[in-house]
Write a protein that holds these residues in place. Structure first.
Motif, short mmCIF file in Angstrom:
data_model
loop_
_atom_site.label_atom_id
_atom_site.label_comp_id
_atom_site.label_asym_id
_atom_site.label_seq_id
_atom_site.Cartn_x
_atom_site.Cartn_y
_atom_site.Cartn_z
N ARG A 71 14.17 -9.85 -12.32
CA ARG A 71 14.69 -8.48 -12.38
C ARG A 71 13.63 -7.60 -13.01
O ARG A 71 12.97 -8.00 -13.96
CB ARG A 71 15.96 -8.42 -13.19
N ALA A 72 13.49 -6.41 -12.46
CA ALA A 72 12.56 -5.42 -13.01
C ALA A 72 13.39 -4.17 -13.30
O ALA A 72 14.01 -3.60 -12.40
CB ALA A 72 11.44 -5.11 -12.02
N ASN A 73 13.44 -3.78 -14.56
CA ASN A 73 14.24 -2.62 -14.97
C ASN A 73 13.34 -1.63 -15.68
O ASN A 73 12.55 -2.00 -16.54
CB ASN A 73 15.36 -3.05 -15.92
N GLY A 74 13.49 -0.38 -15.32
CA GLY A 74 12.69 0.65 -15.98
C GLY A 74 12.81 1.97 -15.23
O GLY A 74 13.51 2.09 -14.23
N THR A 75 12.08 2.95 -15.73
CA THR A 75 12.09 4.26 -15.12
C THR A 75 11.03 4.30 -14.03
O THR A 75 9.88 3.91 -14.25
CB THR A 75 11.80 5.35 -16.17
N ALA A 76 11.42 4.78 -12.87
CA ALA A 76 10.51 4.87 -11.74
C ALA A 76 10.63 6.25 -11.10
O ALA A 76 11.69 6.87 -11.14
CB ALA A 76 10.83 3.79 -10.71
N MET A 77 9.53 6.70 -10.52
CA MET A 77 9.55 7.93 -9.76
C MET A 77 9.33 7.56 -8.30
O MET A 77 8.36 6.87 -7.97
CB MET A 77 8.47 8.91 -10.22
N LYS B 289 0.84 -1.21 0.00
CA LYS B 289 0.00 0.00 0.00
C LYS B 289 0.87 1.25 0.00
O LYS B 289 0.62 2.20 -0.75
CB LYS B 289 -0.92 0.01 1.21
N LEU B 290 1.91 1.26 0.82
CA LEU B 290 2.82 2.40 0.88
C LEU B 290 3.56 2.56 -0.45
O LEU B 290 3.68 3.67 -0.98
CB LEU B 290 3.82 2.22 2.03
N ALA B 291 4.02 1.46 -1.02
CA ALA B 291 4.73 1.52 -2.30
C ALA B 291 3.82 2.04 -3.41
O ALA B 291 4.27 2.79 -4.28
CB ALA B 291 5.27 0.14 -2.66
N LEU B 292 2.56 1.68 -3.38
CA LEU B 292 1.62 2.16 -4.40
C LEU B 292 1.46 3.68 -4.34
O LEU B 292 1.23 4.32 -5.37
CB LEU B 292 0.26 1.48 -4.24
N THR B 293 1.60 4.26 -3.14
CA THR B 293 1.47 5.72 -3.02
C THR B 293 2.79 6.43 -3.32
O THR B 293 2.78 7.54 -3.82
CB THR B 293 0.97 6.13 -1.62
N LEU B 294 3.92 5.78 -3.05
CA LEU B 294 5.21 6.44 -3.19
C LEU B 294 5.90 6.22 -4.53
O LEU B 294 6.67 7.05 -4.98
CB LEU B 294 6.17 5.97 -2.09
#
Length: 180
Positions: free
Chosen positions: A129-135, A96-101
């Motif tokens: 492995r998960a690779n990509g652009t994240a905010m 839940k926290l990760a979904l908001t952040l």
């Protein structure tokens, strides 16, 4: 249960036999070779259809992994949490926290997926492995990550019971929201 991991080996063997029988028919013009060749083609197609109809526990849990990641990427909280065990309260809170952040862009790539089945196919450990652009925290950038999820079959469905973020290089466990 299928006698090989995929249907490709028996399909290749049947295709080779079909080709040999076709060559023999072409050289000798005996109908039995043409019939045998056509039968081998039909058996090859049969193997393909059979392979498509068999879904192993490994394939099922890997499909659920991709659906979980897709739901997380789309920020569908209810769908994402439906893949988490109801007994894993701490993990549910972390998700839940990760979904908001955390916001994942569309360039997310899942690679290096390997699944280890245990306890008579009732527990699965998936490494990927998960690779990509994240905010994260207002900062956007490409971030390679490595994960290990433990899934358990509960009531006919696969649920995540543990999630461990790993160092992409060493494989050592990391804290969930560490900037690494």
């Amino acid at each position: 249960m299928w006698f090989t991991e995929t249907a490709i080996p028996p399909m290749v063997i049947c295709s080779a036999i079909a080709a040999i029988l076709f060559i023999l028919w072409y050289q000798r013009r005996l109908g039995k070779f043409l019939i045998g060749s056509l039968l081998m083609v039909l058996v090859t197609v049969g193997f393909y259809v059979l392979e498509q109809s068999i879904v192993t526990p490994r394939e099922r849990v890997e499909a659920d992994l991709y659906q979980l990641i897709d739901a997380f990427q789309k920020k569908e909280q209810e769908t994402t949490l439906s893949y988490i065990s109801p007994r894993a309260n701490q993990l549910q809170d972390m998700v839940k926290l990760a979904l908001t952040l955390v916001t994942l862009n569309d360039d997310l790539r899942i690679t290096d997926v390997s699944t280890q089945m245990k306890s008579e196919d009732s527990v699965a450990i998936i490494h990927f492995r998960a690779n990509g652009t994240a905010m994260y925290g207002g900062v956007s950038g490409k971030q390679p990550t490595r994960w290990e999820l433990t899934w358990q079959k509960m009531g006919g469905e696969w649920k995540v019971t543990e999630a461990t973020r790993l160092n992409p290089i060493t494989g050592e466990p990391l804290r969930p929201f560490s900037v690494r």
